[in-house]
Design a protein around this motif. Structure first.
Motif, PDB file in Angstrom:
ATOM      1  N   THR A 217      13.181  44.832 140.974  1.00 26.16           N
ATOM      2  CA  THR A 217      14.531  44.319 141.206  1.00 26.16           C
ATOM      3  C   THR A 217      14.510  42.821 141.443  1.00 26.16           C
ATOM      4  N   TYR A 218      15.332  42.096 140.679  1.00 24.60           N
ATOM      5  CA  TYR A 218      15.491  40.659 140.890  1.00 24.60           C
ATOM      6  C   TYR A 218      16.723  40.406 141.748  1.00 24.60           C
ATOM      7  N   ILE A 219      16.582  39.452 142.645  1.00 28.74           N
ATOM      8  CA  ILE A 219      17.733  38.958 143.389  1.00 28.74           C
ATOM      9  C   ILE A 219      17.721  37.445 143.257  1.00 28.74           C
ATOM     10  N   VAL A 220      18.847  36.904 142.790  1.00 29.60           N
ATOM     11  CA  VAL A 220      18.983  35.468 142.586  1.00 29.60           C
ATOM     12  C   VAL A 220      19.794  34.908 143.747  1.00 29.60           C
ATOM     13  N   ASN A 221      19.309  33.814 144.300  1.00 24.93           N
ATOM     14  CA  ASN A 221      19.972  33.216 145.446  1.00 24.93           C
ATOM     15  C   ASN A 221      19.734  31.710 145.416  1.00 24.93           C
ATOM     16  N   MET A 222      20.763  30.952 145.747  1.00 22.94           N
ATOM     17  CA  MET A 222      20.599  29.501 145.874  1.00 22.94           C
ATOM     18  C   MET A 222      19.660  29.220 147.045  1.00 22.94           C
ATOM     19  N   ALA A 223      18.691  28.363 146.846  1.00 22.77           N
ATOM     20  CA  ALA A 223      17.720  28.044 147.901  1.00 22.77           C
ATOM     21  C   ALA A 223      18.408  27.540 149.164  1.00 22.77           C
ATOM     22  N   MET A 224      19.502  26.816 148.973  1.00 24.48           N
ATOM     23  CA  MET A 224      20.215  26.252 150.137  1.00 24.48           C
ATOM     24  C   MET A 224      20.989  27.313 150.920  1.00 24.48           C
ATOM     25  N   ASP A 225      21.236  28.468 150.316  1.00 20.04           N
ATOM     26  CA  ASP A 225      22.017  29.526 150.964  1.00 20.04           C
ATOM     27  C   ASP A 225      21.116  30.480 151.747  1.00 20.04           C
ATOM     28  N   THR A 226      20.432  29.938 152.727  1.00 12.87           N
ATOM     29  CA  THR A 226      19.486  30.745 153.503  1.00 12.87           C
ATOM     30  C   THR A 226      20.176  31.868 154.272  1.00 12.87           C
TER      31      THR A 226
ATOM     32  N   LEU B 278      12.543  49.904 146.194  1.00 13.57           N
ATOM     33  CA  LEU B 278      12.790  48.660 145.472  1.00 13.57           C
ATOM     34  C   LEU B 278      11.588  47.725 145.582  1.00 13.57           C
ATOM     35  N   ASP B 279      11.208  47.168 144.468  1.00 13.57           N
ATOM     36  CA  ASP B 279      10.176  46.128 144.415  1.00 13.57           C
ATOM     37  C   ASP B 279      10.934  44.820 144.179  1.00 13.57           C
ATOM     38  N   ILE B 280      11.277  44.122 145.256  1.00 11.11           N
ATOM     39  CA  ILE B 280      12.204  42.987 145.193  1.00 11.11           C
ATOM     40  C   ILE B 280      11.479  41.685 144.889  1.00 11.11           C
ATOM     41  N   HIS B 281      12.066  40.941 143.946  1.00 11.42           N
ATOM     42  CA  HIS B 281      11.554  39.627 143.562  1.00 11.42           C
ATOM     43  C   HIS B 281      12.703  38.631 143.663  1.00 11.42           C
ATOM     44  N   TRP B 282      12.533  37.653 144.528  1.00  7.32           N
ATOM     45  CA  TRP B 282      13.551  36.636 144.753  1.00  7.32           C
ATOM     46  C   TRP B 282      13.326  35.479 143.796  1.00  7.32           C
ATOM     47  N   LEU B 283      14.395  35.017 143.188  1.00 11.29           N
ATOM     48  CA  LEU B 283      14.339  33.825 142.340  1.00 11.29           C
ATOM     49  C   LEU B 283      15.398  32.842 142.814  1.00 11.29           C
ATOM     50  N   ASN B 284      14.997  31.589 142.909  1.00  6.40           N
ATOM     51  CA  ASN B 284      15.951  30.554 143.278  1.00  6.40           C
ATOM     52  C   ASN B 284      16.892  30.285 142.112  1.00  6.40           C
ATOM     53  N   ALA B 285      18.178  30.352 142.403  1.00 10.48           N
ATOM     54  CA  ALA B 285      19.192  30.085 141.385  1.00 10.48           C
ATOM     55  C   ALA B 285      19.189  28.605 141.020  1.00 10.48           C
ATOM     56  N   ILE B 286      19.656  28.319 139.825  1.00  6.76           N
ATOM     57  CA  ILE B 286      19.803  26.947 139.364  1.00  6.76           C
ATOM     58  C   ILE B 286      21.221  26.499 139.689  1.00  6.76           C
ATOM     59  N   ASN B 287      21.329  25.399 140.380  1.00  5.97           N
ATOM     60  CA  ASN B 287      22.633  24.856 140.756  1.00  5.97           C
ATOM     61  C   ASN B 287      23.137  23.979 139.610  1.00  5.97           C
TER      62      ASN B 287
ATOM     63  N   ILE C 233      26.960  27.188 133.829  1.00  2.00           N
ATOM     64  CA  ILE C 233      25.702  26.736 133.233  1.00  2.00           C
ATOM     65  C   ILE C 233      24.546  27.113 134.158  1.00  2.00           C
ATOM     66  N   GLY C 234      24.698  26.856 135.451  1.00  3.81           N
ATOM     67  CA  GLY C 234      23.659  27.227 136.405  1.00  3.81           C
ATOM     68  C   GLY C 234      23.392  28.722 136.410  1.00  3.81           C
ATOM     69  N   CYS C 235      24.447  29.505 136.360  1.00  2.31           N
ATOM     70  CA  CYS C 235      24.310  30.966 136.345  1.00  2.31           C
ATOM     71  C   CYS C 235      23.581  31.425 135.085  1.00  2.31           C
TER      72      CYS C 235
ATOM     73  N   LYS D 129      16.120  32.355 133.363  1.00  2.99           N
ATOM     74  CA  LYS D 129      14.890  32.261 134.154  1.00  2.99           C
ATOM     75  C   LYS D 129      14.370  33.659 134.501  1.00  2.99           C
ATOM     76  N   ILE D 130      15.275  34.572 134.815  1.00  4.14           N
ATOM     77  CA  ILE D 130      14.876  35.962 135.085  1.00  4.14           C
ATOM     78  C   ILE D 130      14.238  36.563 133.839  1.00  4.14           C
ATOM     79  N   TYR D 131      14.881  36.394 132.703  1.00  6.34           N
ATOM     80  CA  TYR D 131      14.357  36.989 131.477  1.00  6.34           C
ATOM     81  C   TYR D 131      12.987  36.396 131.132  1.00  6.34           C
ATOM     82  N   GLN D 132      12.822  35.103 131.315  1.00  3.83           N
ATOM     83  CA  GLN D 132      11.525  34.476 131.060  1.00  3.83           C
ATOM     84  C   GLN D 132      10.460  35.080 131.979  1.00  3.83           C
TER      85      GLN D 132
END
Length: 99
Positions: free
Chosen positions: A5-14, A30-39, A70-72, A78-81
């Motif tokens: 499972t991917y979860i995308v989150n803005m790094a600044m939104d702690t 769930l095997d959770i993988h966090w990815l920093n969103a692109i702003n 565009i960021g979204c 980035k997730i697909y890559q």
């Protein structure tokens, strides 16, 4: 078997990440993988031109891309890559962002 499972989150939104972590605590499958969103609001014009076909978007959708869109889009790319790099079966033999 755990669900990758991917979860995308803005790094600044702690605070949002902490909230999500609390919500997910105790879920065992769930095997959770966090990815920093692109702003998108922080991208330069050059970065946008290199990453997104603005004319194609406008011709298909009928309006301009917003910076958050565009960021979204780039965050999901980035997730697909990452999926391709991990050789996840769901990503196998699927073209990347074709026109």
């Amino acid at each position: 078997m755990k669900l990758f499972t991917y979860i995308v989150n803005m790094a600044m939104d702690t605070h949002k990440r902490k909230f999500m972590e609390a919500q997910l605590q105790g879920i065992q499958n769930l095997d959770i993988h966090w990815l920093n969103a692109i702003n998108g609001k922080k991208l330069t014009d050059h970065q946008i031109e290199e990453s997104v076909d603005l004319n194609l978007f406008k011709s298909r959708i009928g309006r301009e891309f917003t910076l958050p869109e565009i960021g979204c889009t780039l965050s999901h790319k980035k997730i697909y890559q990452d999926m391709c790099q991990r050789r996840l079966p769901i990503a196998k033999n699927r073209p990347m962002w074709t026109s």
